[in-house]
Write an enzyme that holds these catalytic residues in place. Structure first.
Site, PDB file in Angstrom:
ATOM      1  N   PHE A 154       0.823  -1.132  -0.002  1.00 35.92           N
ATOM      2  CA  PHE A 154       0.018  -0.029   0.006  1.00 35.92           C
ATOM      3  C   PHE A 154       0.819   1.144  -0.032  1.00 35.92           C
ATOM      4  CE2 PHE A 154      -3.091   2.738   1.920  1.00 35.92           C
ATOM      5  CZ  PHE A 154      -4.207   2.667   1.107  1.00 35.92           C
ATOM      6  N   ASP A 176       1.089  -6.051   7.444  1.00 37.93           N
ATOM      7  CA  ASP A 176       0.014  -4.969   7.306  1.00 37.93           C
ATOM      8  C   ASP A 176      -1.119  -6.005   6.991  1.00 37.93           C
ATOM      9  OD1 ASP A 176      -1.939  -3.320   6.742  1.00 37.93           O
ATOM     10  OD2 ASP A 176      -0.700  -1.971   5.742  1.00 37.93           O
ATOM     11  N   TYR A 201     -11.943  -0.466   9.295  1.00 41.21           N
ATOM     12  CA  TYR A 201     -12.864   0.506   8.546  1.00 41.21           C
ATOM     13  C   TYR A 201     -13.250  -0.393   7.531  1.00 41.21           C
ATOM     14  CZ  TYR A 201      -8.948   3.070   6.662  1.00 41.21           C
ATOM     15  OH  TYR A 201      -7.839   3.160   5.999  1.00 41.21           O
ATOM     16  N   LYS A 202     -12.360  -1.847   6.998  1.00 44.08           N
ATOM     17  CA  LYS A 202     -12.712  -2.420   5.760  1.00 44.08           C
ATOM     18  C   LYS A 202     -13.562  -3.808   6.212  1.00 44.08           C
ATOM     19  CE  LYS A 202      -8.638  -0.422   3.884  1.00 44.08           C
ATOM     20  NZ  LYS A 202      -7.183  -0.420   3.818  1.00 44.08           N
ATOM     21  N   ARG A 206     -11.963  -3.105  -8.972  1.00 45.17           N
ATOM     22  CA  ARG A 206     -11.737  -3.943  -7.791  1.00 45.17           C
ATOM     23  C   ARG A 206     -12.874  -4.303  -7.316  1.00 45.17           C
ATOM     24  NH1 ARG A 206      -8.094  -2.147  -3.009  1.00 45.17           N
ATOM     25  NH2 ARG A 206      -9.923  -0.898  -2.737  1.00 45.17           N
TER      26      ARG A 206
HETATM   27  C1  PLP Z   1      -6.488   0.641   3.848  1.00 43.14           C
HETATM   28  C2  PLP Z   1      -5.028   0.594   4.044  1.00 43.14           C
HETATM   29  C3  PLP Z   1      -4.366   1.369   4.853  1.00 43.14           C
HETATM   30  C4  PLP Z   1      -4.654   2.635   5.422  1.00 43.14           C
HETATM   31  O1  PLP Z   1      -4.278   3.227   6.419  1.00 43.14           O
HETATM   32  P1  PLP Z   1      -4.680   4.381   7.376  1.00 43.14           P
HETATM   33  O2  PLP Z   1      -3.419   5.216   7.626  1.00 43.14           O
HETATM   34  O3  PLP Z   1      -5.520   3.697   8.245  1.00 43.14           O
HETATM   35  O4  PLP Z   1      -5.386   5.439   6.387  1.00 43.14           O
HETATM   36  C5  PLP Z   1      -2.948   0.941   5.292  1.00 43.14           C
HETATM   37  N1  PLP Z   1      -2.466  -0.122   4.660  1.00 43.14           N
HETATM   38  C6  PLP Z   1      -3.383  -1.170   3.779  1.00 43.14           C
HETATM   39  C7  PLP Z   1      -2.483  -2.139   3.328  1.00 43.14           C
HETATM   40  C8  PLP Z   1      -4.497  -0.672   3.648  1.00 43.14           C
HETATM   41  O5  PLP Z   1      -5.318  -1.461   2.888  1.00 43.14           O
END
Ligand code: PLP
Length: 423
Positions: free
Chosen positions: A129, A208, A233-234, A383
């Site tokens: 990410f 992560d 939140y996912k 997606r």
């Molecule tokens: C959605 C997501 C994030 C989001 O990070 P925030 O700091 O909470 O905005 C980070 N890493 C991954 C792999 C994600 O899918």
């Protein structure tokens, strides 16, 4: 009665066999005609959460005010962390809620580098990410010119560069960090094998798990994973901007230092001692006051996943993804859509990317007039996320038939091809 794959009745039959259908009623579905396949970006709102927040606002905030800190708020981050632990395969005392995923990644990556100052390389991949890579890049510049972030490229933009990693690791490697389920292709790393590889080379590993938690079962503790972070939140349905979680293996907790050592990680916080002394255990990775309303919104979504059971959720997620791929093969591939996700369900999370040269316009048509919500990811990826706790097979069927219509009838042509025109 036998139906063929592309019949609506086939989807209906799959929904009839589904042991998790009743959970859909636990969520607020504002417009049943609007097909939501984006639960991997922002999960739906559980009814219980809506009720809970109203009660907290009226009673805990409105009436009890500061007394609510002692009555419930101070222990909330730990209590919800303990609830998430089974979804991670972690011990209850290894997980806590704090901050955002990006900030937690910063805290844990810095802590990992500091325990091993002789090692100066961080290894990640180009499927990670972007925010994670920005944070890691920031950390290496903070640590000085001897530190380096090595980003190993994926061989095809879909699969992780696992075969290359063994050659890259050496006695300079301090930390490996990857997205367990990668955000574009949905590829899932072999968490156990890579953790073993990191340890064989004397490095720590930080996963992560934002796109895994709540859809792919994890075994962080038994796999000897050192560190992990992730979103709520996912698939956990905690709501927009709900705080993230972090995991630290119990054997490591008291050896690591939190680089953002705020008062929530201070031993005996309310003695207001002017000298910092880190709390023992997972609480030492806290920093400041949590956003209580957003934090409280996480709990009911997690409870629902625990009630459904992560193994049952994973089974349904695989069935739904396989169903989508079968439909893609029959209806979408002939129209020029390519599969940009692994074929093997064991190597795939709960979302699937398909690409089309007119992907951007197609996505606009889906959202604007076909009432199908999925994500567009540059340059040409659509997606689709399947949240097994509330998505039905019929929704997947309808999404594919509407997508088929947009492409076959070229409905997308009336939308601008230029991304910059959309905020
Ligand atoms: C959605 C997501 C994030 C989001 O990070 P925030 O700091 O909470 O905005 C980070 N890493 C991954 C792999 C994600 O899918």
């Amino acid at each position: 009665m036998m139906y063929s794959l592309t019949d609506a009745e086939y989807a209906q039959a799959l929904d009839h066999q589904d042991e998790l259908t009743s959970f859909r009623d636990e969520f607020i579905i504002g417009d049943p005609e609007r097909i939501y396949l984006d639960g991997n970006s922002l999960g739906r709102l559980p009814r219980r959460t809506a009720d809970r927040l109203q009660a907290i606002i009226a009673h805990e905030w409105g009436e009890r005010l500061i007394s609510s800190w002692n009555e419930s708020w101070i222990s909330l981050a730990g209590r919800i962390g303990e609830k998430i632990a089974p979804l991670l395969g972690a011990k209850p005392e290894e997980v806590i809620i704090a901050d955002s995923t990006s900030v937690n990644l910063f805290k844990l990556a810095v802590a990992a580098l500091r325990v091993n100052p002789d090692r100066t390389t961080i290894i990640s991949d180009d499927l990670n990410f972007p925010s994670d890579l920005y944070i890691l890049d920031g950390i290496t510049s903070l640590f000085g010119s001897s530190y380096e972030l090595k980003i190993i490229p994926s061989p095809d933009g879909i699969m992780g560069p696992v075969d290359r990693l063994a050659d890259v690791l050496n006695s300079h490697t301090a930390l490996l960090t990857f997205s367990h389920t990668v955000f574009k292709s949905g590829y899932v790393y072999d968490l156990f094998e890579l953790t073993r590889l990191a340890h064989e080379n004397g490095a720590l590993i930080l996963w992560d798990v934002s796109h895994s938690v709540g859809s792919v079962p994890l075994a962080l503790h038994d796999s000897q994973v050192d560190l992990a972070v992730g979103c709520t939140y996912k698939y956990l349905n905690g709501g927009p901007g709900s705080p993230a979680f972090l995991y630290v293996h119990e054997d490591l907790q008291d050896r690591l230092q939190n680089p953002i050592s705020g008062w929530f990680s201070q031993k005996n916080q309310f003695e207001f001692n002017l000298e910092y002394q880190a709390e023992l255990g997972i609480r030492r990775f806290l920093t400041g006051t949590p956003a209580i309303l957003s934090l409280a919104a996480v709990e009911d979504g997690v409870d629902l996943l625990l009630e459904a059971g992560i193994e049952r959720l994973r089974r349904k997620s695989i069935r739904q993804s396989e169903y989508f791929i079968s439909l893609w093969r029959k209806m979408l591939r002939p129209l020029g859509f390519r599969l940009n996700s692994p074929q093997d369900p064991a190597r795939r999370g709960s979302h699937i990317s398909i690409a089309h040269p007119q992907g951007f316009q197609i996505n606009r048509a889906l959202v604007e007039e076909m009432r199908v919500v999925c994500d567009f990811r540059s340059p040409d990826n659509l997606r689709f996320g399947f949240a097994p706790i509330y998505n039905s097979y019929m929704e997947i069927y309808q999404a594919v038939t509407r997508l088929h219509q947009v492409a076959a009838e070229k409905i997308y042509q009336k939308y601008p091809a230029n991304q910059s025109q959309v905020p």
